[in-house]
Enzyme design. Structure first.
Site, PDB file in Angstrom:
ATOM      1  N   ASP A  94      53.496  11.210  27.124  1.00  9.08           N
ATOM      2  CA  ASP A  94      52.152  11.126  26.541  1.00  9.08           C
ATOM      3  C   ASP A  94      51.234  10.230  27.388  1.00  9.08           C
ATOM      4  OD1 ASP A  94      52.644  12.576  24.063  1.00  9.08           O
ATOM      5  OD2 ASP A  94      53.817  10.846  23.412  1.00  9.08           O
ATOM      6  N   GLU A  99      58.701  16.875  28.150  1.00  8.80           N
ATOM      7  CA  GLU A  99      58.869  16.680  26.698  1.00  8.80           C
ATOM      8  C   GLU A  99      59.821  17.698  26.081  1.00  8.80           C
ATOM      9  OE1 GLU A  99      55.286  16.982  24.320  1.00  8.80           O
ATOM     10  OE2 GLU A  99      56.370  16.341  22.533  1.00  8.80           O
ATOM     11  N   ASP A 118      53.864  16.473  29.917  1.00  7.22           N
ATOM     12  CA  ASP A 118      53.618  16.839  28.518  1.00  7.22           C
ATOM     13  C   ASP A 118      52.860  18.166  28.569  1.00  7.22           C
ATOM     14  OD1 ASP A 118      52.983  17.131  25.884  1.00  7.22           O
ATOM     15  OD2 ASP A 118      52.477  15.013  25.591  1.00  7.22           O
ATOM     16  N   ILE A 122      51.812  20.322  26.326  1.00  2.68           N
ATOM     17  CA  ILE A 122      50.643  20.320  25.433  1.00  2.68           C
ATOM     18  C   ILE A 122      50.629  18.957  24.758  1.00  2.68           C
ATOM     19  CG2 ILE A 122      49.544  21.286  23.374  1.00  2.68           C
ATOM     20  CD1 ILE A 122      50.692  23.966  23.962  1.00  2.68           C
TER      21      ILE A 122
HETATM   22  O1  LIG Z   1      53.599  15.815  20.503  1.00  2.00           O
HETATM   23  P1  LIG Z   1      52.371  15.805  21.367  1.00  2.00           P
HETATM   24  O2  LIG Z   1      51.236  16.544  20.776  1.00  2.00           O
HETATM   25  O3  LIG Z   1      52.686  16.140  22.787  1.00  2.00           O
HETATM   26  O4  LIG Z   1      51.929  14.238  21.517  1.00  2.00           O
HETATM   27  C1  LIG Z   1      51.469  13.434  20.444  1.00  2.00           C
HETATM   28  C2  LIG Z   1      50.000  13.187  20.565  1.00  2.00           C
HETATM   29  O5  LIG Z   1      49.706  12.525  21.769  1.00  2.00           O
HETATM   30  C3  LIG Z   1      49.521  12.344  19.395  1.00  2.00           C
HETATM   31  O6  LIG Z   1      48.171  12.033  19.546  1.00  2.00           O
HETATM   32  C4  LIG Z   1      50.263  11.039  19.305  1.00  2.00           C
HETATM   33  O7  LIG Z   1      49.892  10.375  18.130  1.00  2.00           O
HETATM   34  C5  LIG Z   1      51.755  11.257  19.275  1.00  2.00           C
HETATM   35  O8  LIG Z   1      52.380   9.982  19.331  1.00  2.00           O
HETATM   36  C6  LIG Z   1      52.183  12.118  20.462  1.00  2.00           C
HETATM   37  O9  LIG Z   1      53.586  12.307  20.430  1.00  2.00           O
HETATM   38 MG   LIG Z   2      52.208  14.382  23.734  1.00  2.00          MG
HETATM   39 MG   LIG Z   3      53.435  17.665  23.841  1.00  2.00          MG
END
Ligand SMILES: O=P([O-])([O-])O[C@@H]1[C@H](O)[C@H](O)[C@@H](O)[C@H](O)[C@H]1O
Ligand SMILES: [Mg+2]
Ligand SMILES: [Mg+2]
Length: 282
Positions: free
Chosen positions: A220, A70, A90, A92
């Protein structure tokens, strides 16, 4: 026959656990927040540090493997899935939760070969739950097998979704329209953990019947897609076709019946694909 990717999967579990320690330690400190695509698309130094920790350790052990991470993509690396062994990271998942100390934060690592996910590892590091799935060998949480719920009546179900980080009025309108349609089926409830990966683990664990979202990215859902399917669940596009992990749209459910019912309620739209070529600058 020995499992070709067992070594890589063991490494993913070990490095996810190490990354989880880094995230937990960082929760004790001040978290400096930066933004990416919009003022609500957050990133911290810990996201970047954890991604580098994972990539460097994998590169050392598996020098020929590829990466989609990411924060590397945010820094300009390409987001293209090839047939090569590829770690989809990902660092975090749930950065907004991490910033606010809302207690669902995951490290998500999917591993694909020939564009097929071979294993998925999701470490819910504040709950200390290690979710793992190996293609054809089942899904587990801390070593215990996972099984999706057997509820077939959507009116008896809990559905998970998220609002995502787009505040584009047309997208927000459609997100609310879908949410209203799902809520008023009616279902028992709608929930969201604030991380796509943990929402998918909840489908796999059987405590929610389905999760859907438009706007997620491949990192994700790469690991979560295998955790769900190995726990007996199904994946679908929000318009009902086969899921495409680069399309930024997903329905993950305990059964085809529930997935198809959700699809009927979704007011769909198509965000820019993860593998879309970068816009040309003149
Ligand atoms: O940015 P991130 O915290 O790695 O990831 C996000 C989380 O999974 C969130 O729940 C979802 O609604 C977003 O679409 C993602 O992008
Ligand atoms: Mg995410
Ligand atoms: Mg993330």
């Amino acid at each position: 026959m020995a499992d070709l990717w067992q070594d890589a999967m063991d490494h993913a579990v070990a490095i996810a656990r190490r990354a989880g320690e880094v995230v937990r330690e960082a929760l004790q400190d001040d978290r400096k927040v930066m933004t990416k695509s919009s003022s609500v698309d957050l990133v911290t130094q810990t996201d970047q540090k954890v991604e580098q920790l994972i990539i460097q350790s994998v590169k050392y052990k598996f020098p020929t493997h590829s990466f989609i991470g990411e924060e590397s993509v945010a820094a300009g690396e390409p987001c293209v899935l090839t047939d090569r062994p590829t770690w989809i990271i990902d660092p975090i998942d749930g950065t907004t939760n991490f910033v606010h100390a809302f207690p669902f934060v995951a490290i998500s690592i999917g591993f694909s070969v020939n564009k097929q996910i071979e294993f998925g590892v999701i470490y819910s590091c504040l709950e200390d739950k290690m979710y793992t799935a190996r293609r054809g060998k089942g899904a587990f949480c801390n070593g215990e097998p996972l099984q999706v719920s057997d509820r077939e009546d959507i009116k008896q179900s809990i559905i998970a979704t998220e609002f995502g980080s787009s505040r584009d009025p047309e997208a927000v309108e459609k997100i609310f329209s879908s949410l209203r349609n799902v809520l008023c089926i009616p279902v028992h409830g709608v929930r969201g953990a604030g991380t796509a990966a943990i929402n998918m683990c909840h489908v796999a664990s059987g405590c929610v019947e389905a999760y859907y979202e438009i706007g997620i990215h491949v990192w994700d859902v790469a690991a979560g897609s295998l955790v769900v399917s190995e726990a007996g669940g199904v994946l679908m596009d929000v318009e009902g076709g086969a899921v495409d992990l680069m399309s930024r749209r997903i329905v993950a459910a305990n059964s085809r019946t529930i997935a198809e019912r959700i699809v009927k309620q979704i007011d769909s739209f198509s965000p820019l694909r993860d593998d879309a070529p970068p816009p040309q600058t003149l």
